[in-house]
Design a protein around this motif. Structure first.
Motif: not given
Length: 590
Positions: A295-309
């Motif tokens: 669930w969390f992985r699919l919800e955050t696929l398009d978000d760039s916060l994690q790669p930015t950190i």
């Protein structure tokens, strides 16, 4: 009158902020066109700003002039980066991945990791003069785990998308995440034997090998490893349930939702550090359990916060390593001549992992051919995890002092492990950071030169050569011209010897030509580019289209692709397994 306040705080902020900004201006060029890792570039920057060069970064001053404080800072920084990296690695794996692929992981984390430890230790024992075998086993354990930070160069970005199969990417992520925490048993097996089988008549000998093995099984395996697995699984499951509950009731906003995994990593690193368990392994297990239902992985696929950190931490820590690395000790130490140190670095990179992965690759389903076995065997980098275990070992050696002095049998061990581990780490960062660009250059440069100087007859019988081509007779320039015509709405010209086959758009990745994947939902069998559609009629083609490959594109009129913004992209997502179109949205599991 105003004066310059050149304090350490102001200087370090200026250097770090300026470097990240300057690197950001050319980051795509460096990483996606030249295939240079941000770790290598940041390491070089750290050396340039260190006391050995510009003297802008002065680590010893930040540690109040104490080497012990500096080591404690480096250890804490390494723990932080590993914790965040490993929980993100766990989140990026598909649902129940550890359960589904336990056989392949068992081979990688069992016999292969043990063989890597023994091979490295034997090389150290052979090349370091006067080295005891137990001491070599302890030093070899520090560089046994593969580093998740440096492994990212072969599982992220354009090179991975075009050259590394998705299943292979996943198993590399899983292995590099799990074996970091499993370095403890290898390290403390040797350290406990060193402590309890010391010189005859010393206090450290009390208990002997029986006490050493009792501590190894009870404290290392029971308390450090098993407790961290249970704790990480419990925290990950509880965090998943709480986030589900809060999101269902609209209690959590988008920003807090995206940062939840990173804050969870900080919590686990802090709490595991307080109880003395394995925070690195606990973070990886927590990340897997946290996204067990996908669930969390699919919800955050398009978000760039994690790669930015992730990028900020990588740049920061490798700049720090470049500044704190004991460069002078490589040629001014009392334990190992420089020539032997260089030979050790080369042999470790060649023999530490490659022969063992190659020997058992037939039993790992994700490694389908010999070339992949060589690739996986060579790319087992040494990085942040090695520095982490280096300072864990140096802390342990301080407990082997007698009357404030190191025990006689280990008086040179602290210096040996410092020199060897740092040198092997630097070698790995440089070699693995340059392997892909140099390999690409060495493979394609002779072809390019030969094509440029060898004329070929044209189709009309004249002596004029064909346009410059890359790959199977596909003209790069002709392909780009065709794309520009399509972007302007002009009719496509009849195919010729220099145009792409079947009229399909062709994109270039590092010298290879890869046709875009067909989508079942497209009427003509070709998936149009969203940026092409947005630019239609404007008379130009978006420059970002050139040299880029985007998988999982949506057919026209079906919205944006759910995976287009990811840093790591797996083409065989659950949507494809269910027979859906590549760009079809994937509904998260409840």
């Amino acid at each position: 009158m105003p004066v310059l306040a050149t304090t350490n705080f102001n200087i370090i902020l200026s250097v770090l902020g300026g470097w990240v900004s300057l690197f950001g201006l050319v980051s795509y060029l460096c990483k996606e066109s030249f295939y240079l890792s941000e770790a290598l570039i940041s390491l070089v920057a750290g050396v340039a700003f260190s006391p050995h060069a510009a003297n802008f970064i002065r680590p010893l001053e930040y540690a109040l002039g104490s080497t012990e404080n500096l080591e404690a800072i480096t250890l804490a920084f390494s723990r932080l980066v590993l914790g965040v990296q490993l929980i993100l690695a766990g989140v990026q794996l598909p649902s129940r991945y550890l359960k589904k692929q336990w056989r392949a992981l068992l081979i990688l984390l069992g016999p292969i990791m043990a063989a890597m430890w023994l091979a490295t230790s034997l090389l150290i024992w052979a090349l370091v003069p006067g080295m005891h075998l137990l001491h070599a086993l302890a030093v070899g354990a520090c560089v046994t785990p593969t580093d998740p930070v440096l492994s990212a160069v072969i599982v992220k970005g354009k090179f991975a998308d075009g050259n590394v199969p998705p299943d292979l990417q996943k198993i590399i992520i899983a292995e590099s995440g799990a074996n970091d925490g499993l370095g403890y048993p290898f390290l403390f097996f040797a350290l406990y034997l060193i402590k309890y089988t010391g010189p005859v008549g010393s206090v450290a000998e009390e208990g002997g090998a029986r006490a050493a093995m009792g501590l190894w099984f009870g404290e290392t395996w029971g308390y450090t490893i098993l407790l961290s697995v249970v704790y990480g699984a419990a925290v990950g499951w509880l965090a998943k349930e709480l986030l589900h509950w809060a999101e269902a009731r609209k209690f959590v906003d988008r920003e807090s939702f995206l940062v939840f995994a990173i804050s969870l990593a900080l919590f686990i690193v802090g709490t595991c550090g307080m109880i003395g368990s394995d925070d690195v392994l606990a973070c990886f297990i927590a990340g897997n359990v946290f996204t067990w239902d996908d669930w969390f992985r699919l919800e955050t696929l398009d978000d760039s916060l994690q790669p930015t950190i992730d990028m900020l931490l990588n740049v920061s820590i490798f700049m720090w390593y470049g500044a704190v690395c004991p460069w002078a000790e490589f040629h001014q130490n009392s334990v190992l001549p420089l020539g032997r140190l260089v030979a050790l670095g080369i042999l470790v990179l060649l023999l530490r992992r490659l022969p063992w992965v190659f020997a058992v690759h037939r039993y790992i389903p994700q490694i389908e051919e010999v070339r992949q076995a060589i690739f996986v065997g060579f790319f087992g980098p040494v990085g942040v995890s090695a520095i982490f275990y280096l300072y864990i070992m140096r802390e342990f050696l301080k407990t082997l002092e007698v009357d404030g002095e190191p025990r006689a049998d280990v008086k040179d061990l602290a210096e040996t492990v410092n020199v060897v581990v740092w040198f092997i780490t630097i070698c790995s960062i440089v070699v693995h950071g340059l392997s892909i660009p140099l390999g690409k250059l060495g493979f394609y440069l002779p072809r390019t030169i030969s094509r440029g100087i060898t004329p070929a007859p044209s189709n009309d019988g004249s002596d004029s050569p064909l346009p410059f081509t890359i790959g199977s007779g596909v003209s790069t320039f002709a392909a780009l011209a065709d794309l520009r015509r399509r972007s302007r709405g002009e009719p496509q010209e009849a195919s010729s010897a220099s145009s792409p086959p079947s009229g399909r758009p062709v994109y270039r990745i590092g010298g290879t030509v890869i046709p875009r994947r067909q989508d079942a939902g497209a009427a003509d069998g070709v998936v149009p580019d969203r940026r092409e559609e947005s630019n239609a009629g404007k008379g130009f083609l978006d420059d970002s289209l050139i040299g880029a490959v985007e998988t999982n594109m949506s057919p026209p009129g079906q919205g944006s692709a759910p995976y287009s913004g990811r840093t790591i992209r797996f083409p065989d997502e659950p949507a494809l397994a269910d027979g859906q179109a590549t760009g079809s949205p994937v509904s998260p599991k409840p």
